[in-house]
Motif scaffolding. Structure first.
Motif, short mmCIF file in Angstrom:
data_model
loop_
_atom_site.label_atom_id
_atom_site.label_comp_id
_atom_site.label_asym_id
_atom_site.label_seq_id
_atom_site.Cartn_x
_atom_site.Cartn_y
_atom_site.Cartn_z
N ARG A 144 0.84 -1.20 0.00
CA ARG A 144 0.00 0.00 0.00
C ARG A 144 0.87 1.25 0.00
O ARG A 144 0.56 2.25 -0.65
CB ARG A 144 -0.91 0.03 1.22
CG ARG A 144 -1.98 -1.05 1.25
CD ARG A 144 -2.81 -0.99 2.52
NE ARG A 144 -3.77 0.11 2.51
CZ ARG A 144 -3.67 1.23 3.22
NH1 ARG A 144 -2.63 1.42 4.03
NH2 ARG A 144 -4.61 2.16 3.15
N PRO A 164 -6.71 -4.83 -1.89
CA PRO A 164 -5.70 -5.90 -1.87
C PRO A 164 -5.91 -6.85 -3.03
O PRO A 164 -7.05 -7.12 -3.43
CB PRO A 164 -5.95 -6.60 -0.52
CG PRO A 164 -7.39 -6.33 -0.22
CD PRO A 164 -7.69 -4.98 -0.80
N TRP A 170 -1.25 -4.75 -3.91
CA TRP A 170 -2.38 -3.84 -3.84
C TRP A 170 -2.62 -3.20 -5.20
O TRP A 170 -1.70 -3.13 -6.04
CB TRP A 170 -2.12 -2.75 -2.79
CG TRP A 170 -2.10 -3.30 -1.39
CD1 TRP A 170 -1.08 -4.00 -0.81
CD2 TRP A 170 -3.15 -3.21 -0.43
NE1 TRP A 170 -1.43 -4.37 0.47
CE2 TRP A 170 -2.69 -3.89 0.73
CE3 TRP A 170 -4.41 -2.64 -0.42
CZ2 TRP A 170 -3.47 -4.00 1.88
CZ3 TRP A 170 -5.19 -2.74 0.71
CH2 TRP A 170 -4.71 -3.42 1.85
#
Length: 257
Positions: A144, A164, A170
């Protein structure tokens, strides 16, 4: 509240906020998703049943082979057919607003009222420059943090919307190239579609908007019959810059139908 339907082996995900009220199809803006309408759905309460798709390539909906106006509109029609809705009021913001008035133009019997929030009919030269940051922006990353770093100043806006991946890593809630393709497809004169219908309409406009200049907003209101105007002291991202003013303008318009 979240459901999905299949369109040509593609998943179109949507939120149905439920309630006994009249149906309101809500089409989000580019690089956004259905959840952006949560606040409006709360304000409208039981008076309106807000139904908001993640438009193709956004949110939890699958990417599509192309991003023409016809493609976006056909998805909206498929959703209405899936839900058995013959006639709805439609609201849209930016990309969603343009899709909304094109939906009305193509299927006027399906659209009883229209709320256009910052959806222009002309794209000004250089008006797409603000999307230049999308070029080279990664769709996926291992963490992330990597995606947020790539987004730069836009990171806080999308922090809660990152998805996700099943195999790890991600992704963004939109694909940068899909957005660029959508913008390219929109860069033409849309006056015919805007003027094709005469159902009650409201144009909600940010008076400091670069995407929809005041002169164009005035012309859109003057040239289309049965079109009301509300101007707010915002830039283009009106629903996020003045949500209270936006929600109140929409509530009042819908209450008068």
């Amino acid at each position: 509240m979240r459901h999905a339907l299949k369109i040509d082996d593609r998943t179109l995900s949507y939120l149905d906020f439920g309630g006994p009220g009249r149906p309101l199809l809500a089409l989000h803006g580019g690089m956004s998703e259905a959840a952006a309408w949560t606040g409006l759905a709360e304000v409208l309460g039981d008076e309106w049943r807000v139904i908001a798709p993640d438009q193709r390539g956004h949110g939890d909906s699958d990417r599509a082979p192309e991003h023409s106006r016809e493609g976006y509109v056909s998805d909206a029609v498929a959703l209405l057919d899936h839900l058995g809705l013959d006639s709805v009021a439609v609201i849209g913001f930016s990309l969603g607003a343009m899709n909304a008035y094109h939906l009305a133009a193509r299927q006027p019997h399906r659209v009883s009222a229209l709320v256009n929030t910052e959806g222009p009919v002309e794209i000004a030269p250089g008006g797409t420059d603000r999307f230049a940051f999308l070029t080279g922006l990664p769709y996926t990353a291992g963490t992330r943090e990597e995606l947020l770093a790539a987004l730069g100043a836009m990171g806080p806006v999308y922090e809660a919307a990152l998805r996700p991946l099943p195999g790890g890593g991600w992704r963004l809630p939109f694909h940068p190239q899909d957005v660029l393709d959508t913008i390219a497809a929109a860069a033409h004169d849309n006056w015919d579609a805007w003027l094709a219908t005469t159902c009650p309409a409201l144009l909600v406009h940010g008076r400091r908007s670069e995407a929809l200049p005041q002169a164009q907003a005035d012309a859109m209101t003057a040239r289309r019959p049965h079109t009301a105007y509300v101007g707010l002291d915002t830039e283009h991202f009106l629903p996020f810059q003045d949500p209270q003013g936006f929600h109140e303008a929409v509530r009042k318009f819908l209450a008068g139908l």
